[in-house]
Motif scaffolding. Structure first.
Motif, PDB file in Angstrom:
ATOM      1  N   GLU A   4       0.864  -1.181   0.000  1.00  0.00           N
ATOM      2  CA  GLU A   4       0.000   0.000   0.000  1.00  0.00           C
ATOM      3  C   GLU A   4       0.898   1.228   0.000  1.00  0.00           C
ATOM      4  N   PHE A   5       0.773   2.052  -1.014  1.00  0.00           N
ATOM      5  CA  PHE A   5       1.623   3.236  -1.065  1.00  0.00           C
ATOM      6  C   PHE A   5       0.928   4.347  -1.818  1.00  0.00           C
ATOM      7  N   GLY A   6       1.340   5.570  -1.523  1.00  0.00           N
ATOM      8  CA  GLY A   6       0.725   6.696  -2.190  1.00  0.00           C
ATOM      9  C   GLY A   6       1.452   7.990  -1.915  1.00  0.00           C
ATOM     10  N   VAL A   7       1.314   8.918  -2.855  1.00  0.00           N
ATOM     11  CA  VAL A   7       1.750  10.300  -2.685  1.00  0.00           C
ATOM     12  C   VAL A   7       0.641  11.202  -3.210  1.00  0.00           C
ATOM     13  N   GLY A   8       0.578  12.408  -2.693  1.00  0.00           N
ATOM     14  CA  GLY A   8      -0.418  13.369  -3.133  1.00  0.00           C
ATOM     15  C   GLY A   8       0.088  14.176  -4.319  1.00  0.00           C
ATOM     16  N   GLY A   9      -0.837  14.565  -5.181  1.00  0.00           N
ATOM     17  CA  GLY A   9      -0.486  15.396  -6.324  1.00  0.00           C
ATOM     18  C   GLY A   9      -0.198  14.572  -7.558  1.00  0.00           C
ATOM     19  N   LEU A  10      -0.842  14.908  -8.656  1.00  0.00           N
ATOM     20  CA  LEU A  10      -0.691  14.124  -9.880  1.00  0.00           C
ATOM     21  C   LEU A  10       0.749  14.131 -10.377  1.00  0.00           C
ATOM     22  N   GLN A  11       1.440  15.266 -10.303  1.00  0.00           N
ATOM     23  CA  GLN A  11       2.816  15.315 -10.784  1.00  0.00           C
ATOM     24  C   GLN A  11       3.734  14.456  -9.926  1.00  0.00           C
ATOM     25  N   ASN A  12       3.511  14.460  -8.608  1.00  0.00           N
ATOM     26  CA  ASN A  12       4.292  13.589  -7.734  1.00  0.00           C
ATOM     27  C   ASN A  12       4.100  12.129  -8.106  1.00  0.00           C
ATOM     28  N   LYS A  13       2.851  11.736  -8.324  1.00  0.00           N
ATOM     29  CA  LYS A  13       2.575  10.357  -8.717  1.00  0.00           C
ATOM     30  C   LYS A  13       3.284  10.018 -10.022  1.00  0.00           C
ATOM     31  N   THR A  14       3.179  10.929 -10.988  1.00  0.00           N
ATOM     32  CA  THR A  14       3.773  10.699 -12.314  1.00  0.00           C
ATOM     33  C   THR A  14       5.284  10.559 -12.223  1.00  0.00           C
ATOM     34  N   ASP A  15       5.916  11.364 -11.375  1.00  0.00           N
ATOM     35  CA  ASP A  15       7.380  11.368 -11.272  1.00  0.00           C
ATOM     36  C   ASP A  15       7.922  10.254 -10.381  1.00  0.00           C
ATOM     37  N   ILE A  16       7.237   9.982  -9.262  1.00  0.00           N
ATOM     38  CA  ILE A  16       7.794   9.116  -8.226  1.00  0.00           C
ATOM     39  C   ILE A  16       7.413   7.657  -8.405  1.00  0.00           C
ATOM     40  N   TYR A  17       6.180   7.375  -8.782  1.00  0.00           N
ATOM     41  CA  TYR A  17       5.733   5.989  -8.856  1.00  0.00           C
ATOM     42  C   TYR A  17       6.594   5.112  -9.764  1.00  0.00           C
ATOM     43  N   TYR A  51       5.173  -7.816  -7.089  1.00  0.00           N
ATOM     44  CA  TYR A  51       4.259  -7.948  -5.967  1.00  0.00           C
ATOM     45  C   TYR A  51       3.953  -6.534  -5.481  1.00  0.00           C
ATOM     46  N   ILE A  52       3.030  -5.871  -6.147  1.00  0.00           N
ATOM     47  CA  ILE A  52       2.843  -4.438  -5.960  1.00  0.00           C
ATOM     48  C   ILE A  52       1.354  -4.120  -5.834  1.00  0.00           C
ATOM     49  N   MET A  53       1.009  -3.284  -4.837  1.00  0.00           N
ATOM     50  CA  MET A  53      -0.378  -2.899  -4.623  1.00  0.00           C
ATOM     51  C   MET A  53      -0.466  -1.411  -4.302  1.00  0.00           C
ATOM     52  N   PRO A  54      -0.579  -0.546  -5.301  1.00  0.00           N
ATOM     53  CA  PRO A  54      -0.700   0.892  -5.006  1.00  0.00           C
ATOM     54  C   PRO A  54      -2.030   1.199  -4.328  1.00  0.00           C
ATOM     55  N   TRP A  55      -2.041   2.329  -3.673  1.00  0.00           N
ATOM     56  CA  TRP A  55      -3.290   2.832  -3.075  1.00  0.00           C
ATOM     57  C   TRP A  55      -3.772   3.969  -3.943  1.00  0.00           C
ATOM     58  N   GLN A  56      -4.885   3.888  -4.469  1.00  0.00           N
ATOM     59  CA  GLN A  56      -5.745   2.838  -4.908  1.00  0.00           C
ATOM     60  C   GLN A  56      -6.416   3.349  -6.177  1.00  0.00           C
ATOM     61  N   TRP A  57      -6.998   2.513  -6.973  1.00  0.00           N
ATOM     62  CA  TRP A  57      -7.738   2.963  -8.148  1.00  0.00           C
ATOM     63  C   TRP A  57      -9.099   3.503  -7.721  1.00  0.00           C
ATOM     64  N   GLY A  58      -9.518   4.605  -8.358  1.00  0.00           N
ATOM     65  CA  GLY A  58     -10.815   5.190  -8.046  1.00  0.00           C
ATOM     66  C   GLY A  58     -11.755   5.124  -9.231  1.00  0.00           C
ATOM     67  N   GLU A  59     -13.003   5.476  -8.980  1.00  0.00           N
ATOM     68  CA  GLU A  59     -14.036   5.487 -10.010  1.00  0.00           C
ATOM     69  C   GLU A  59     -14.423   6.919 -10.351  1.00  0.00           C
ATOM     70  N   ASN A  93      -4.574  10.199  -2.439  1.00  0.00           N
ATOM     71  CA  ASN A  93      -3.641   9.176  -2.895  1.00  0.00           C
ATOM     72  C   ASN A  93      -4.196   8.316  -4.017  1.00  0.00           C
ATOM     73  N   THR A  94      -5.498   8.408  -4.265  1.00  0.00           N
ATOM     74  CA  THR A  94      -6.148   7.619  -5.305  1.00  0.00           C
ATOM     75  C   THR A  94      -5.804   8.159  -6.684  1.00  0.00           C
ATOM     76  N   PHE A  95      -5.750   7.266  -7.677  1.00  0.00           N
ATOM     77  CA  PHE A  95      -5.564   7.717  -9.067  1.00  0.00           C
ATOM     78  C   PHE A  95      -6.659   7.124  -9.935  1.00  0.00           C
ATOM     79  N   TYR A  96      -6.892   7.768 -11.089  1.00  0.00           N
ATOM     80  CA  TYR A  96      -8.056   7.481 -11.917  1.00  0.00           C
ATOM     81  C   TYR A  96      -7.635   7.196 -13.353  1.00  0.00           C
ATOM     82  N   ILE A  97      -8.553   6.597 -14.092  1.00  0.00           N
ATOM     83  CA  ILE A  97      -8.246   6.137 -15.435  1.00  0.00           C
ATOM     84  C   ILE A  97      -7.910   7.297 -16.380  1.00  0.00           C
ATOM     85  N   ASN A  98      -8.424   8.493 -16.095  1.00  0.00           N
ATOM     86  CA  ASN A  98      -8.114   9.626 -16.970  1.00  0.00           C
ATOM     87  C   ASN A  98      -6.743  10.236 -16.687  1.00  0.00           C
TER      88      ASN A  98
END
Length: 290
Positions: free
Chosen positions: A210-223, A240-248, A276-281
């Motif tokens: 379970e992992f996460g960072v705030g901010g779309l740019q942080n996610k894009t750069d760090i993940y 063996y990876i489980m990000p936090w979390q996909w949203g709707e 911390n959630t990320f979305y399909i768009n």
């Protein structure tokens, strides 16, 4: 615990064997695991005897509690724990697990959680209004719920695998401030390395669960860097990876905005809306995991 966590990995199956009357029950791995259960072999997971890797998610609103007759599995009654085996308790959990099985979804079931489970221990045993960290210091709570040592616990023979979380932004707010010796990215990489070393010593799988960072740019750069490090340090060669979390997206209820338990919300059609959630768009982030 009112939440289950669904992922493409199965809990190991255990049985308790007693050697005689009055003997202490000792956990043993079941030598006859039914087909479809994920097991371990050294530092890798296996499914029906074949290597099993996964890139999974956490699901925090399963089952969703009804507005009345809240789902719960146990409660403290001022002197002891009382299990709820009724339709809004373990029977509902049985339904979730059964439904997952019908759809081929593998499950890791978390029975408690630092932010939701431990506060219940604090409120029920130490008293309402006590701070969260009392969970780690009150001797009555410590006696009711064991303390942990990740490296030591992973070496125990009745433990199949380990998991760890990664939220440096909320754990250490001083990271990335001017003059800091650490960044969110570099702290996360070191945390991954620490747990990879523990996995190597124990010769057991470890999940970046379970992992996460705030901010779309942080996610894009760090993940990408965190995920690549987790892959590079897994000597079994599997993800063996489980990000936090996909949203709707595109959700509507009560005009599209509704506060639900634990401060998640439908906000402009999106849920959960916890930062911390990320979305399909959010294509750049979504593509890292798909």
């Amino acid at each position: 615990m009112v939440r289950t966590w669904l992922a493409t990995c199965a809990i190991a199956l255990w049985v308790l064997l007693a050697s005689g009357a009055g003997a202490v029950n000792v956990p043993r791995k079941n030598p006859k695991v039914p087909p479809g259960f994920v097991t371990t072999s050294g530092s890798r997971f296996e499914l029906d005897g074949k290597p099993f890797g996964f890139n999974a998610i956490n699901a925090t609103e399963l089952p969703v509690a009804l507005e009345s007759n809240l789902t719960y599995y146990q409660v403290w009654n001022s002197s002891q724990w009382i299990l709820n085996d009724g339709p809004q308790g373990l029977q509902r959990l049985d339904h979730v697990i059964s439904t997952a099985g019908k759809h081929g979804i593998k499950v890791i079931l978390a029975f408690t959680n630092n932010w939701f489970g431990s506060d219940l221990f604090v409120n029920w045993i130490a008293g309402a209004g006590q701070p969260h960290d009392v969970f780690f210091t009150d001797p009555r709570i410590i006696a009711s719920y064991p303390g942990e040592d990740f490296d030591h616990d992973l070496l125990l023979p009745n433990i199949d695998f380990g998991t760890y979380h990664l939220y440096p932004q909320s754990w250490y707010t001083e990271l990335d401030f001017p003059g800091s010796n650490w960044t969110v990215e570099s702290w996360g990489l070191e945390w991954i390395d620490d747990h990879a070393r523990a996995a190597s010593r124990a010769n057991k799988p470890v999940i970046l669960e379970e992992f996460g960072v705030g901010g779309l740019q942080n996610k894009t750069d760090i993940y990408p860097k965190w995920v690549q490090r987790a892959l590079d340090t897994n000597h079994a060669g599997y993800a063996y990876i489980m990000p936090w979390q996909w949203g709707e997206l595109g959700l509507t209820e009560s005009g599209g905005n509704r506060i639900i338990k634990y401060a998640d919300a439908i906000n402009h059609g999106a849920s959960p809306n916890d930062g911390n959630t990320f979305y399909i768009n959010q294509t750049a982030v979504w593509d890292i995991f798909t």
